[in-house]
Design an enzyme around this catalytic site. Structure first.
Site, short mmCIF file in Angstrom:
data_model
loop_
_atom_site.label_atom_id
_atom_site.label_comp_id
_atom_site.label_asym_id
_atom_site.label_seq_id
_atom_site.Cartn_x
_atom_site.Cartn_y
_atom_site.Cartn_z
CD GLN B 123 49.55 33.36 41.94
OE1 GLN B 123 48.97 33.94 42.84
NE2 GLN B 123 50.42 32.40 42.14
N GLY B 124 47.35 34.86 37.72
CA GLY B 124 45.89 34.74 37.59
C GLY B 124 45.38 33.45 38.19
CE1 TYR B 125 48.39 29.89 39.27
CE2 TYR B 125 48.57 29.22 41.56
CZ TYR B 125 48.97 29.12 40.25
OH TYR B 125 49.98 28.24 39.94
CB SER B 158 50.11 41.04 43.91
OG SER B 158 49.53 40.57 45.09
CD GLU B 242 51.77 31.54 45.76
OE1 GLU B 242 51.04 30.55 45.55
OE2 GLU B 242 51.41 32.71 45.56
CB SER B 366 44.44 30.77 54.56
OG SER B 366 43.88 29.51 54.84
CD GLU B 368 43.61 30.11 59.10
OE1 GLU B 368 43.86 30.52 57.94
OE2 GLU B 368 43.74 30.85 60.09
#
Lengths: 381, 383, 381, 383
Positions: B123-125, B158, B242, B366, B368
């Site tokens: 994943q290229g985010y 990852s 996701e 996150s 949050e």
């Protein structure tokens, strides 16, 4: 124990602060997994030269004859600096066992060497996991020609990697003994088990290990007394190390929160993170207050064995929990970077974990506290 | 291809248990880290041949099309057997995205390769310093002839070092009015010249993440998913998958397996104080299952996921962390020993769940950020 | 149990919604401490007229012969409306005990009257605090001329204030009995104990209370079966009531957060309050998901007695905890006003408390779950 | 007046225990609500005659001048004996304020009356709709000849219906640049014409709060404490005392006494799961004591309290609530019965700590406000 001497405390605080600022330990700690150099003789000598190894030891052995308050200043600094050397196991736990025995030749000699950085005695008493009071002793002492033969296995010996020898508990028939077993003794085998923070715990296997009769340092009820007192001291000083770890980590988090920008704002301006940091501040201040009070009590108030143990458990439980909370939160505050090996936060997380587990985790200490409180309650009723 | 949903739950569970226990290589059971592709390729392809590689995909695309209850059983048995985590971006993210947003050619080209294990996706985010602020991305793609030319860098990718392909969010219109506009969703072959990698060690010392650098990397226009400059919509849709994936009970289940094994080995099941805390966590996990089923059912009915799916991610990762912390506490002095610890014949890596559960509250937005999303879009609280 | 009939569910949902909107119960609840009118016969008749008392009862008794899913719709609504009448004790707990017995004359007659709102039978089985499964039975049944004499004390009888009679468990020698004791029976004394939400729990004292032989509704192992099933049902439906209470309270909090201004901003814009509201939302959605799933399982899957009890405990534990969390937080969200008697929040707080404690609090249910899970575990191993 | 600090801790504790247990009226022990003045006047004056009414005041003003450790022992014994909470605003707030900020005439007039129980004070701070935003106050005082004339209203004034005096924050300069400026601190006799009261029932059904209305209420200029328009400074100083007072372990101790009595009566001390949770709370309370001593010591050394004292209030009230919640849980089905419940001869009002602990996180600046203060002024986090 002497009255607290503020000039000593101030001088110590200054030298500790200089040591911490120097920051030489962090790169060493990061490399531990590769180097296995958790005990660096040069570094240890520096601690000796600073006089920090002899804070508890009597002046007759070259020590300063000071108390918990002073040794806690050093330990907090070493916690901050993340020093991997076994300061508490040697300069507190072993030193506190040996100090009351320093009238005799061998203990005095070991203490002398300890203070000078030449000997690193380490207690090898525990035999079972989580028996941090080392009550259980299956190790057997058998009189033999030429001395005493020891057989048994001691576990969770923190500091074993750098130990010059071991203070070993054993039973001869019903009688407890405390023996000095130099590391090079035949039949004394040490296996090192890697811990989270890159340091190790030793398993010390005594297989027909023969030491001379003169190596019996104490026997009978005295052994328990020595151990109890020294273990309480070591728990409190481990709490001080944890305090150093947690304060430094909290500082790193706050610094990061003030500088790291997300969504166009410093993340420290987000109320949720602010309140979390405040709750950790409260934990930090509780930990500091408990530790200060416990040290004060243990230094100046006549205490029963039970009260002393309760005080030590209180300090260890709070400081351990606060350190775990603060270091874990630090990962979250730092975000992805906090989860990388490159980030210092991880080093503090791992040290907090090993110190929190050393000589009993918070749950074990709360259980001891409850047990002793219940006994006290019954006696009072 | 069987209709697994027609089996009784018990029969399906028995089949899965028997298969995973027998077939998954013993040396990788309960691995402390994610499996490398070289380690799991055979297993991936074996599952693929059995038709079990994509439990959540529709049957017509090569999946198992499992009902929520069956899917949970499948996950439970995977974790029960200690099956390691494989590079799964293709299965959990790219596949569902192409099924929803891709065109027929893209589906035909990429889906079978994912099923067969011929393409491994990453994943290229995220970008350096962007953190949870995904829309702040700087990587750009410029149309040049039939190709997009990509420049920039992605981080926290990852398992990129094992990937054959990467999906990338890139800025294709720098003049866009809002940061979320002018972003496109591109597929890129990792062998394309101009791509370089830097691996990043995680807190546990494992090479889990990478930084991926793009230096004039060309990808054909046919690899644009959806419309030009409409990538944010796809990214948001993908975030739903996701969050459903991170919000599945798989990871907490993994920790629960360890916790129960540890507790049994250490005799803690006779300690009422421990059992009380364990039970609370067991119910947290059981109730998590109930909530997860609700969302999986929604996907299965063809409905898209709303912002409320964020709650699954929050709860899942919080539960995972609480579980991992109880593992350490229950392990006592053993709780700081690295690698497998032997508990009277049961080998348990007690630190693994602790490390593995840390990033879950950080990545994928996150916890949050998820709570911000829930407050704004679900509770409609003012900002 | 019938298959769920969506048309039934929809109709019910509509009538429940109309009832809740009407909002007539709140002023009554506020006045309870003065009026003691927790059982208002007029209000009860309205519930009967709406058909809600007969949802579980068979059509042969005038009921609808539906299941948990439908009765939960009503209970959630009554939770929202804060209706004080003993809906769950009568229309679920007692009805679920009587329904399988409805082949016999007396149970059928009681059920008929229950559905019509003319009888309000209430289970009086529990004798000891927190023994919510009512395992312990010290109450004695002694055969006498003219029937059976009952002696014993039943506690925590929720709904006793409006009860027309009691379903009483007792032992004759080793055999368990379930008897119908009309409220006016001589020797049947009810003492009402005030609860936090203004309602009461009854202590039912049976002092040589004589009922005819025909009043024995069941005996032997059948008594336990009836009780277990009905108690599980009542726990699940209490969970549904709690869900109504907590959803309504959360709505009140969110509404308040959107309109209440402090420091020039709606308090709902403060991130800390937002995140707290989100955590409560998650609790709410967990509670709703668990309850839906448990009702689904209990309605359609063949379940062992143990699995059914575990499912019921899971629903009750989560809904109770969620309701307590959400109502307590609501006080904090509302600030000083939330702590006044005038504010509705307090009424919901107190109802959440009594429902959470009714038929076992969350801790008791987690303990039952753990006990049954351990048994299941051993059997599986 | 004895020097209580010269006694050993044990001797002091024994004296206090013996005295409270013997002298405090049995009918008011462990009262579920705050005592009304009519109920506690005799007790107040008896303590006053013994010299024990103001444990935290300096000896020269009629206090006991206790060391932090002795003060904690004193509080512990008060709670152990179940001594009820009296109207204490004079002792905890007005006294310390006049000692720090008042002039000699004010001290001479008001301090002895507080010690003697001739004046009972209440606090005129909050205003309708202001909540924690204290500086938004609207009540105004205008100088007219030698008097201030006050108009406005105050709310959430605890026990105002028993008070003889009230201290009021009022706006004396409506042109001030900032909201915190132009506020003055005034003392007012409750018998002054123009003051009316409305009592407000709390969630437990008790008349604890009042709204106080001021309609052209005159108070002499000599009742201005500190400088004109500088009331905010005094209010802030006073908040320190308030936070120290609310932050004392007294209230959690009260709940702990009940919890232990309940646990003993219900046989819970043999339940390891309960004991684990109890012990955590006991340590939370013991550690709270340690932190409290630090702040009391600071006051005793004559240092003023900084914003960090807020942490005491946060911790104290959170601990109090957690304790009260465990009381209810431990009481099980008894935990919803109102009034005294009989546990084999021990009468315990299990709901009282729950109700009594609720407002503590709201009044005196809510715990959220305290955390904001700590974040800003102690941690220096950006806003």
């Amino acid at each position: 124990m002497n009255q607290p001497d503020n000039s000593h405390a101030e001088l110590l605080a200054q030298s500790v602060s200089a040591y911490v600022q120097h920051g030489a330990d962090l790169p060493r700690v990061r490399a531990l997994a590769q180097t296995q150099l958790e005990f660096d003789p040069k570094q240890w000598q520096e601690l000796a030269d600073l006089g920090w190894l002899g804070i508890l030891a009597p002046e007759s052995c070259g020590g300063l004859g000071l108390g918990l308050a002073e040794v806690a200043i050093v330990a907090e600094g070493l916690g901050r600096a993340l020093t991997p050397e076994p300061y508490t196991p040697v300069a507190v736990l072993a030193a506190a066992i040996l100090t009351p025995l320093a009238g005799a030749t061998l203990p005095m000699a070991i203490l002398n060497d300890l203070v000078a950085g030449l000997a690193t005695p380490v207690l090898a008493a525990q035999e079972q996991a989580d028996d941090f009071s080392a009550q259980l002793v299956a190790t057997v002492a058998t009189p033999q020609t030429g001395g005493i033969q020891l057989d048994g296995v001691k576990s969770f010996v923190v500091g074993a990697a750098g130990a010059s020898g071991f203070l070993v508990t054993a039973h001869h028939e019903q009688e407890p003994l405390l023996c000095w077993v130099p590391g090079e003794t035949q039949g004394c085998h040490v296996r090192l088990i890697p811990l989270a923070d890159g340091r190790t715990a030793g398993e010390v296997r005594l297989d027909h290990a023969l030491v001379s009769e003169a190596h019996i340092l104490a026997r009978g009820a005295r052994v328990r007394e020595l151990l109890d007192r020294a273990l309480d001291y070591a728990q409190v000083i481990t709490a001080a190390e944890l305090l150093g770890v947690l304060k430094k980590t909290q500082e790193m988090s706050l610094e990061y929160m003030k500088t790291r920008i997300q969504f166009g704002k410093a993340i420290g301006s987000f109320q949720v993170l602010q309140h979390r940091a405040v709750d950790l501040l409260i934990q930090q201040e509780l930990a500091a207050a408990v530790l200060a009070e416990v040290i004060q009590e243990m230094s100046h108030t006549p205490m029963s064995v039970e009260s002393r143990a309760m005080a030590a458990s209180r300090a260890k439980a709070r400081c351990a929990d606060a350190a775990l909370m603060i270091t874990r939160a630090a990962i979250q505050f730092h975000g992805a970077i906090g989860f990388t090996e490159d980030c210092d936060v991880g080093l503090y997380v791992k040290r907090a974990m090993t110190l929190a587990a050393y000589l009993g985790n918070s749950r074990a200490h709360r259980q001891r506290y409850a047990r002793l409180a219940a006994v006290g309650h019954q006696e009072a009723a | 291809m069987s209709d697994w949903n027609a089996l009784s739950d018990e029969a399906f569970r028995a089949q899965a248990r028997e298969y995973f226990e027998r077939e998954f290589p013993a040396e990788y059971k309960f691995l402390a880290r994610r499996m490398r592709w070289a380690e799991c390729r055979d297993w991936y392809q074996k599952l693929s041949r059995k038709g079990w590689i994509a439990p959540n995909w529709p049957i017509e695309h090569g999946g198992m099309g499992l009902s929520p209850t069956k899917l949970l059983i499948f996950y439970e048995e995977i974790e029960h057997a200690g099956v390691g985590r494989m590079p799964d971006q293709g299965l959990t993210m790219v596949g569902p995205t192409l099924i929803h947003f891709g065109n027929a050619a893209q589906r035909a080209e990429y889906l079978p390769k994912i099923i067969a294990g011929e393409a491994v996706w990453c994943q290229g985010y995220s970008e350096p310093n962007a953190g949870s602020d995904l829309a702040s991305l700087h990587t750009e793609a410029v149309l040049d002839g039939d190709d997009f030319v990509i420049n920039g860098s992605k981080i926290w990718t990852s398992m990129a070092h094992d990937a054959t392909h990467i999906y990338v969010l890139a800025r294709t219109d720098k003049q866009a009015r809002k940061r979320q506009e002018g972003i496109s969703f591109l597929l890129v072959d990792m062998k394309t010249p101009g791509i370089t990698l830097r691996t990043i060690r995680n807190i546990a010392g494992h090479e889990e993440f990478c930084q991926v650098f793009f230096d004039n990397v060309r990808t054909p226009q046919s690899n644009l998913v959806g419309e030009l400059n409409q990538g944010w919509t796809i990214a948001k849709g993908l975030l739903g998958f996701e969050r459903l994936n991170i919000g599945s009970p798989r990871r907490p289940l993994q920790a629960m397996e360890k916790l129960e094994a540890l507790a049994t080995a250490r005799g803690l099941m006779a300690d009422p104080a421990f059992v009380e805390r364990l039970t609370q966590l067991k119910l947290d996990l059981a109730d998590h299952n109930s909530l997860y089923r609700r969302f999986v059912d929604q996907v299965r009915r063809g409905e898209s996921l709303g912002p409320d799916v964020s709650m699954l991610k929050v709860w899942s990762m919080d539960t995972y962390q609480r579980l991992s912390e109880l593992v350490l506490e229950a392990a006592g002095e053993y709780g700081v020993m690295t690698g497998d610890v032997d508990f009277d014949g049961t080998a348990i890596d007690v630190l693994a769940p602790f490390y593995n559960s840390r990033p879950g509250t950080i990545y994928g937005g996150s916890n949050e950020i998820q709570r911000n999303i829930l407050a704004k879009y679900v509770l409609q609280l003012p900002s």
